[in-house]
Design a protein around this motif. Sequence first.
Motif, PDB file in Angstrom:
ATOM      1  N   LEU A  41       0.812  -1.219   0.000  1.00 48.75           N
ATOM      2  CA  LEU A  41       0.000   0.000   0.000  1.00 48.75           C
ATOM      3  C   LEU A  41       0.845   1.269   0.000  1.00 48.75           C
ATOM      4  N   SER A  42       2.147   1.132  -0.128  1.00 51.40           N
ATOM      5  CA  SER A  42       3.052   2.269   0.075  1.00 51.40           C
ATOM      6  C   SER A  42       2.819   3.437  -0.880  1.00 51.40           C
ATOM      7  N   GLU A  43       2.299   3.186  -2.085  1.00 55.73           N
ATOM      8  CA  GLU A  43       2.063   4.267  -3.039  1.00 55.73           C
ATOM      9  C   GLU A  43       0.582   4.547  -3.269  1.00 55.73           C
ATOM     10  N   VAL A  44      -0.280   3.803  -2.605  1.00 48.53           N
ATOM     11  CA  VAL A  44      -1.717   3.914  -2.834  1.00 48.53           C
ATOM     12  C   VAL A  44      -2.245   5.221  -2.251  1.00 48.53           C
ATOM     13  N   THR A  45      -3.029   5.937  -3.052  1.00 51.25           N
ATOM     14  CA  THR A  45      -3.668   7.167  -2.578  1.00 51.25           C
ATOM     15  C   THR A  45      -5.176   6.997  -2.420  1.00 51.25           C
ATOM     16  N   VAL A  46      -5.744   5.993  -3.111  1.00 52.67           N
ATOM     17  CA  VAL A  46      -7.169   5.684  -2.986  1.00 52.67           C
ATOM     18  C   VAL A  46      -7.316   4.163  -2.931  1.00 52.67           C
ATOM     19  N   LEU A  47      -7.950   3.684  -1.874  1.00 51.07           N
ATOM     20  CA  LEU A  47      -8.157   2.249  -1.686  1.00 51.07           C
ATOM     21  C   LEU A  47      -9.651   1.972  -1.608  1.00 51.07           C
ATOM     22  N   PHE A  48     -10.133   1.060  -2.461  1.00 50.11           N
ATOM     23  CA  PHE A  48     -11.546   0.678  -2.473  1.00 50.11           C
ATOM     24  C   PHE A  48     -11.719  -0.700  -1.873  1.00 50.11           C
ATOM     25  N   LEU A  49     -12.812  -0.865  -1.104  1.00 45.21           N
ATOM     26  CA  LEU A  49     -13.222  -2.170  -0.578  1.00 45.21           C
ATOM     27  C   LEU A  49     -14.707  -2.346  -0.853  1.00 45.21           C
ATOM     28  N   LEU A  98      -5.524  -1.628   7.462  1.00 42.01           N
ATOM     29  CA  LEU A  98      -5.336  -0.944   6.183  1.00 42.01           C
ATOM     30  C   LEU A  98      -5.107   0.547   6.377  1.00 42.01           C
ATOM     31  N   LEU A  99      -5.879   1.165   7.259  1.00 41.53           N
ATOM     32  CA  LEU A  99      -5.687   2.595   7.518  1.00 41.53           C
ATOM     33  C   LEU A  99      -4.302   2.879   8.082  1.00 41.53           C
ATOM     34  N   GLU A 100      -3.800   1.986   8.898  1.00 37.23           N
ATOM     35  CA  GLU A 100      -2.462   2.152   9.475  1.00 37.23           C
ATOM     36  C   GLU A 100      -1.376   1.992   8.411  1.00 37.23           C
ATOM     37  N   ARG A 101      -1.585   1.111   7.451  1.00 40.03           N
ATOM     38  CA  ARG A 101      -0.582   0.835   6.426  1.00 40.03           C
ATOM     39  C   ARG A 101      -0.608   1.824   5.262  1.00 40.03           C
ATOM     40  N   LEU A 102      -1.725   2.520   5.083  1.00 43.50           N
ATOM     41  CA  LEU A 102      -1.817   3.491   3.988  1.00 43.50           C
ATOM     42  C   LEU A 102      -0.991   4.739   4.291  1.00 43.50           C
ATOM     43  N   PRO A 103      -0.463   5.393   3.255  1.00 45.26           N
ATOM     44  CA  PRO A 103       0.233   6.656   3.479  1.00 45.26           C
ATOM     45  C   PRO A 103      -0.731   7.712   4.027  1.00 45.26           C
ATOM     46  N   PRO A 104      -0.243   8.642   4.844  1.00 48.31           N
ATOM     47  CA  PRO A 104      -1.113   9.706   5.357  1.00 48.31           C
ATOM     48  C   PRO A 104      -1.797  10.455   4.206  1.00 48.31           C
ATOM     49  N   GLY A 105      -3.084  10.718   4.391  1.00 47.18           N
ATOM     50  CA  GLY A 105      -3.856  11.436   3.383  1.00 47.18           C
ATOM     51  C   GLY A 105      -4.544  10.539   2.365  1.00 47.18           C
ATOM     52  N   THR A 152     -27.180   3.200  -2.724  1.00 48.62           N
ATOM     53  CA  THR A 152     -26.358   2.555  -1.708  1.00 48.62           C
ATOM     54  C   THR A 152     -25.597   3.649  -0.964  1.00 48.62           C
ATOM     55  N   VAL A 153     -24.670   3.245  -0.107  1.00 46.24           N
ATOM     56  CA  VAL A 153     -23.897   4.208   0.672  1.00 46.24           C
ATOM     57  C   VAL A 153     -22.418   3.900   0.506  1.00 46.24           C
ATOM     58  N   ALA A 154     -21.630   4.948   0.343  1.00 48.84           N
ATOM     59  CA  ALA A 154     -20.175   4.821   0.332  1.00 48.84           C
ATOM     60  C   ALA A 154     -19.643   5.555   1.550  1.00 48.84           C
ATOM     61  N   HIS A 155     -18.681   4.955   2.220  1.00 43.72           N
ATOM     62  CA  HIS A 155     -18.057   5.543   3.398  1.00 43.72           C
ATOM     63  C   HIS A 155     -16.602   5.829   3.062  1.00 43.72           C
ATOM     64  N   ARG A 156     -16.098   6.972   3.533  1.00 46.05           N
ATOM     65  CA  ARG A 156     -14.718   7.340   3.234  1.00 46.05           C
ATOM     66  C   ARG A 156     -13.978   7.667   4.525  1.00 46.05           C
ATOM     67  N   TRP A 157     -12.770   7.141   4.602  1.00 45.14           N
ATOM     68  CA  TRP A 157     -11.836   7.434   5.695  1.00 45.14           C
ATOM     69  C   TRP A 157     -10.620   8.096   5.078  1.00 45.14           C
ATOM     70  N   ILE A 158      -9.942   8.926   5.848  1.00 47.04           N
ATOM     71  CA  ILE A 158      -8.679   9.525   5.424  1.00 47.04           C
ATOM     72  C   ILE A 158      -7.598   8.973   6.350  1.00 47.04           C
ATOM     73  N   ALA A 159      -6.610   8.297   5.765  1.00 46.01           N
ATOM     74  CA  ALA A 159      -5.531   7.701   6.572  1.00 46.01           C
ATOM     75  C   ALA A 159      -4.704   8.806   7.232  1.00 46.01           C
ATOM     76  N   GLY A 160      -4.338   8.549   8.479  1.00 44.23           N
ATOM     77  CA  GLY A 160      -3.481   9.480   9.201  1.00 44.23           C
ATOM     78  C   GLY A 160      -4.218  10.613   9.884  1.00 44.23           C
ATOM     79  N   THR A 161      -5.540  10.634   9.815  1.00 41.31           N
ATOM     80  CA  THR A 161      -6.311  11.662  10.528  1.00 41.31           C
ATOM     81  C   THR A 161      -6.574  11.166  11.953  1.00 41.31           C
TER      82      THR A 161
END
Length: 149
Positions: free
Chosen positions: A76-84, A98-105, A137-146
Amino acid sequence: IDPLLDVAGVGAEDVVMDIGCGDGRLVVSAASRFGCRAVGVEQSASLVDRARHRVRTAQAADLVRIDHADARSADLSEVTVLFLFLPIDVVEYLLADLLERLPPGARLVVHEQHRLPTSIHPVPTESRAVIGSDAVTVAHRWIAGTPAS
């Protein structure tokens, strides 16, 4: 797919990953629409074959890669958008890691198959209705590092 890409705020500079990419339609759509790099991660060998076929058919091989792997081993080191788009119990199991492993932002977007449990932690940064041609449907979004993540 387009409304989900909009919720995520995908742009040309992004690296999009779809964990449990199935036939690869989301990553191919992201690359085709925005010109971004995209990676599909799928455990099922038959779905990997279908996704790779979709990539070849769309002539997107310069932008899209399909990996036969699982979420726990995905880079996940270069990922800026992750979908599940996974069963909610799997989302709940993977979310914090996953949130911990994603780059901040980086943005993590979950397309809800079933309502998120109230116990899910951290809570989404944002939740938005996704209106399709035949369903809402519903989509939920998190921002890594917040702080919430």
